[in-house]
Every structure is written in C-alpha cells, then in structure tokens.
Design an enzyme around this catalytic site. Sequence first.
Site, PDB file in Angstrom:
ATOM      1  N   SER A 118       0.813  -1.214   0.000  1.00  0.00           N
ATOM      2  CA  SER A 118       0.000   0.000   0.000  1.00  0.00           C
ATOM      3  C   SER A 118       0.847   1.265   0.000  1.00  0.00           C
ATOM      4  CB  SER A 118      -0.868   0.058   1.250  1.00  0.00           C
ATOM      5  OG  SER A 118      -1.631  -1.085   1.374  1.00  0.00           O
ATOM      6  N   HIS A 139      -0.811  -2.114  -7.338  1.00  0.00           N
ATOM      7  CA  HIS A 139      -1.593  -1.868  -6.119  1.00  0.00           C
ATOM      8  C   HIS A 139      -3.087  -1.939  -6.404  1.00  0.00           C
ATOM      9  CE1 HIS A 139      -2.634   1.088  -2.651  1.00  0.00           C
ATOM     10  NE2 HIS A 139      -2.794  -0.149  -2.283  1.00  0.00           N
ATOM     11  N   GLU A 151      -3.070   0.810  -9.208  1.00  0.00           N
ATOM     12  CA  GLU A 151      -1.938   1.737  -9.401  1.00  0.00           C
ATOM     13  C   GLU A 151      -0.732   0.906  -9.875  1.00  0.00           C
ATOM     14  OE1 GLU A 151      -2.104   5.382  -6.246  1.00  0.00           O
ATOM     15  OE2 GLU A 151      -1.716   3.430  -5.364  1.00  0.00           O
ATOM     16  N   ASN A 190      -3.337   6.447  -1.640  1.00  0.00           N
ATOM     17  CA  ASN A 190      -3.222   6.480  -0.178  1.00  0.00           C
ATOM     18  C   ASN A 190      -2.712   7.823   0.332  1.00  0.00           C
ATOM     19  OD1 ASN A 190      -4.377   4.069   0.324  1.00  0.00           O
ATOM     20  ND2 ASN A 190      -2.466   2.921   0.442  1.00  0.00           N
TER      21      ASN A 190
HETATM   22  P1  NAI Z   1      -3.767 -10.062   5.315  1.00  0.00           P
HETATM   23  O1  NAI Z   1      -3.159  -9.973   6.659  1.00  0.00           O
HETATM   24  O2  NAI Z   1      -5.246 -10.246   5.153  1.00  0.00           O
HETATM   25  O3  NAI Z   1      -3.068 -11.281   4.518  1.00  0.00           O
HETATM   26  C1  NAI Z   1      -1.698 -11.485   4.453  1.00  0.00           C
HETATM   27  C2  NAI Z   1      -1.453 -12.972   4.141  1.00  0.00           C
HETATM   28  O4  NAI Z   1      -0.075 -13.143   3.858  1.00  0.00           O
HETATM   29  C3  NAI Z   1      -1.795 -13.897   5.326  1.00  0.00           C
HETATM   30  O5  NAI Z   1      -2.659 -14.943   4.880  1.00  0.00           O
HETATM   31  C4  NAI Z   1      -0.428 -14.438   5.744  1.00  0.00           C
HETATM   32  O6  NAI Z   1      -0.478 -15.769   6.227  1.00  0.00           O
HETATM   33  C5  NAI Z   1       0.337 -14.364   4.432  1.00  0.00           C
HETATM   34  N1  NAI Z   1       1.797 -14.342   4.581  1.00  0.00           N
HETATM   35  C6  NAI Z   1       2.522 -13.665   5.493  1.00  0.00           C
HETATM   36  N2  NAI Z   1       3.844 -13.885   5.267  1.00  0.00           N
HETATM   37  C7  NAI Z   1       3.924 -14.700   4.198  1.00  0.00           C
HETATM   38  C8  NAI Z   1       5.011 -15.277   3.473  1.00  0.00           C
HETATM   39  N3  NAI Z   1       6.268 -15.042   3.811  1.00  0.00           N
HETATM   40  N4  NAI Z   1       4.725 -16.061   2.407  1.00  0.00           N
HETATM   41  C9  NAI Z   1       3.447 -16.310   2.037  1.00  0.00           C
HETATM   42  N5  NAI Z   1       2.370 -15.768   2.689  1.00  0.00           N
HETATM   43  C10 NAI Z   1       2.622 -14.989   3.745  1.00  0.00           C
HETATM   44  O7  NAI Z   1      -3.264  -8.780   4.517  1.00  0.00           O
HETATM   45  P2  NAI Z   1      -3.993  -7.983   3.325  1.00  0.00           P
HETATM   46  O8  NAI Z   1      -4.938  -6.995   3.895  1.00  0.00           O
HETATM   47  O9  NAI Z   1      -4.454  -8.966   2.305  1.00  0.00           O
HETATM   48  O10 NAI Z   1      -2.759  -7.133   2.757  1.00  0.00           O
HETATM   49  C11 NAI Z   1      -1.761  -7.745   1.973  1.00  0.00           C
HETATM   50  C12 NAI Z   1      -0.948  -6.673   1.279  1.00  0.00           C
HETATM   51  O11 NAI Z   1      -1.820  -5.882   0.457  1.00  0.00           O
HETATM   52  C13 NAI Z   1      -0.235  -5.696   2.215  1.00  0.00           C
HETATM   53  O12 NAI Z   1       0.966  -5.316   1.638  1.00  0.00           O
HETATM   54  C14 NAI Z   1      -1.220  -4.523   2.280  1.00  0.00           C
HETATM   55  O13 NAI Z   1      -0.599  -3.314   2.600  1.00  0.00           O
HETATM   56  C15 NAI Z   1      -1.724  -4.510   0.852  1.00  0.00           C
HETATM   57  N6  NAI Z   1      -3.035  -3.900   0.638  1.00  0.00           N
HETATM   58  C16 NAI Z   1      -4.052  -4.091   1.539  1.00  0.00           C
HETATM   59  C17 NAI Z   1      -5.303  -3.520   1.303  1.00  0.00           C
HETATM   60  C18 NAI Z   1      -6.439  -3.730   2.256  1.00  0.00           C
HETATM   61  O14 NAI Z   1      -7.444  -2.997   2.169  1.00  0.00           O
HETATM   62  N7  NAI Z   1      -6.375  -4.715   3.161  1.00  0.00           N
HETATM   63  C19 NAI Z   1      -5.555  -2.690   0.102  1.00  0.00           C
HETATM   64  C20 NAI Z   1      -4.433  -2.649  -0.816  1.00  0.00           C
HETATM   65  C21 NAI Z   1      -3.217  -3.191  -0.520  1.00  0.00           C
END
Ligand code: NAI
Length: 289
Positions: A118, A139, A151, A190
């Site tokens: 993000s 993104h 993005e 953002n």
């Molecule tokens: P989340 O916490 O829901 O999911 C993250 C997942 O990654 C978890 O299932 C975890 O087990 C897995 N994980 C962690 N380390 C790992 C590794 N080394 N190898 C494989 N899997 C691994 O997070 P979310 O919300 O899906 O965010 C993910 C990314 O997307 C972040 O970088 C966040 O900043 C970005 N993002 C999030 C948004 C949102 O609204 N939640 C919007 C746009 C971007």
Amino acid sequence: MIKRVGVIGAGAMGTGIAHIMAQCGYDVVLNDIDNIYLDKAIKSINTVLDKKIAKGTFTEENKDELIGKIETSTNLNDLKDVDLIVEAIIENIDVKHALFAQLEEICKPETIFASNTSTMSITKLASATKRPEKMAGMHFFNPAPVMKLVEIIRGFYTSDNTVTILKEVVRSLGKDSIEVKKDSPGFVVNRLMLTQFREAFLVLEEGIASIEDIDKAMTLGLNHPMGPFTLMDFTGNDIAYDTLMYMYTEMAMPNWAPPAALKRVVNAGRLGNKIGKGWYDYEKGDKRK
Ligand code: NAI
C-alpha cells in the site's frame, strides 16, 4: 505473454487478486505459509460465487472453471514457472524483502515481480532481486474483484516494457490503471486518502465538528461513499496508524505524524469493523455513516 500468475499471501487482498485473475482466464498459483489460509481463501471465493449464482449472474460451470484455475501451494518452488508474481503478504518491508530474495532464486529470469504494497518502496523491494527493471508496484484496492483501479508504480529501475505489460494485464482484468511515475510513500491514492484523514483530525481537534458530522460532510457534501472516520474503521485503525507512521518516517515531514487521537483508539484496541468497535461502536448498533 502473461499466462500463469503466482499470487503470494492468501489474505483479504491475495484472495481477491487470485479470484479476479482466474475469472479473467489466468492460471493462478496461490501461495501462503499455511494451508489454513489457503482453504479459507478458496472457501471465501466459493461464497462470493455462490451469491452470484443465486442472483443468476454466474453459473455452476463458470464457478468450477474459475476454481479449477486456482492451484494452492505452501511451497515457493511451485512458483518457478509463473510469468508474473503478485506479492500480497503482510505489510512488513523486511519480510517482503526476504521473500523477493527467495523468489529471485526460484523464478525464471523473465518473470515479472509485482508487489501489492500500500505504501512501501518498490525500489527497496527490488533491491532484493537481480531484476529491478522487471519489478513494479501493482496496487489493487479492496475488494480486488470489484474495485476498478490498479496503481502501477515505477521503482527507480522499472523498465517501460514492464509498465506496458502490467498495464495490459490490468486492462485484461476489466480494470483501469494509473501510472505512478515516482516511487513515493503512499503512491497517489493512499497519499490523498491520508491527507483527508489528517485534515479530519485537525477539524475534530479544533472543535469545528463532531466525528459524525465530519463523516456526513464527506458523504452528503462531497458524495464520497464513506467519511474518513468510517473509512478508518473499515480498513482498520491500526492500519491507518502504521501507514501514517510509515509516511512520517519515510518523508521526514512532521505533518505526517499520526495524530494522538488515532494512537488512543489503537491503544484501546478499537481497531474498527474487524473487532466491532472503532470510532463507532457497531456492537451497540452504530451504523456506517
Ligand atoms: P492479510 O493480513 O489479510 O493477509 C496477508 C497474508 O499473507 C496472510 O494470509 C499471511 O499468512 C500471508 N503471509 C505472510 N507472510 C507470508 C510469506 N512469507 N509467504 C506467504 N504468505 C505470507 O493482509 P492484506 O490486507 O491482504 O494485505 C496484503 C498486502 O496488500 C499488504 O501489503 C497490504 O498493505 C496490501 N493492501 C491491503 C489492502 C487492504 O485494504 N487490506 C488494500 C491494498 C493493498
């Protein structure tokens, strides 16, 4: 050119990205550290599709085809022949950096690397690889199958060819892209959103209006779907805090410092919708403003 996509991280974003990629014909390898997350992801995609089937906008055959395009894996070696990686793991620069260093050893040299971060530096993440010209930010917004924008962020070394290919992938998903020409914290969306948050805190702290009325000002006055406090609850107050802190640290500009009021709600554990309480108390029946 891009046929097989590796999506790493099966959380909120990775699940949505795998869903839309498979729906648009890509073969997907969805990776996470544990099968628990992968099973949850497939279940959640099934639930979304079942609702569409019930509405008559999707068929059982379409669903089987879509789910059949998503292979799940906890082994990074299964990503060795993908054409594109979309990384969507936790927002931690060290963990992401270590992952890209591993992928550099596993993936074929032509594979394009993209991060769904993000706010974080694409240039810094690309420094873990020997292919910084083939690395960019991609993104998506939440929920990824629905939100129209992606993005595309250039790191310091990202090539024009990489940007062109990613724009084409975005187009093939039925979405539109903007090009972020410089790798800058928060990119465009953002940065604009956090500016709105910062200003909302000033209006609150100066006693100009209440939380409810600030939200109402944005929804009814500017036609935003949610006001800033409702939006913080929706995405998580902890996320808003961490993101502001990252901007503050990276940009070395005092006006990005996370407001004390935000720190107080995070310390109180009022993280937002995910726990039923944030700026509003949803358990007590507060409605989204
Ligand atoms: P989340 O916490 O829901 O999911 C993250 C997942 O990654 C978890 O299932 C975890 O087990 C897995 N994980 C962690 N380390 C790992 C590794 N080394 N190898 C494989 N899997 C691994 O997070 P979310 O919300 O899906 O965010 C993910 C990314 O997307 C972040 O970088 C966040 O900043 C970005 N993002 C999030 C948004 C949102 O609204 N939640 C919007 C746009 C971007």
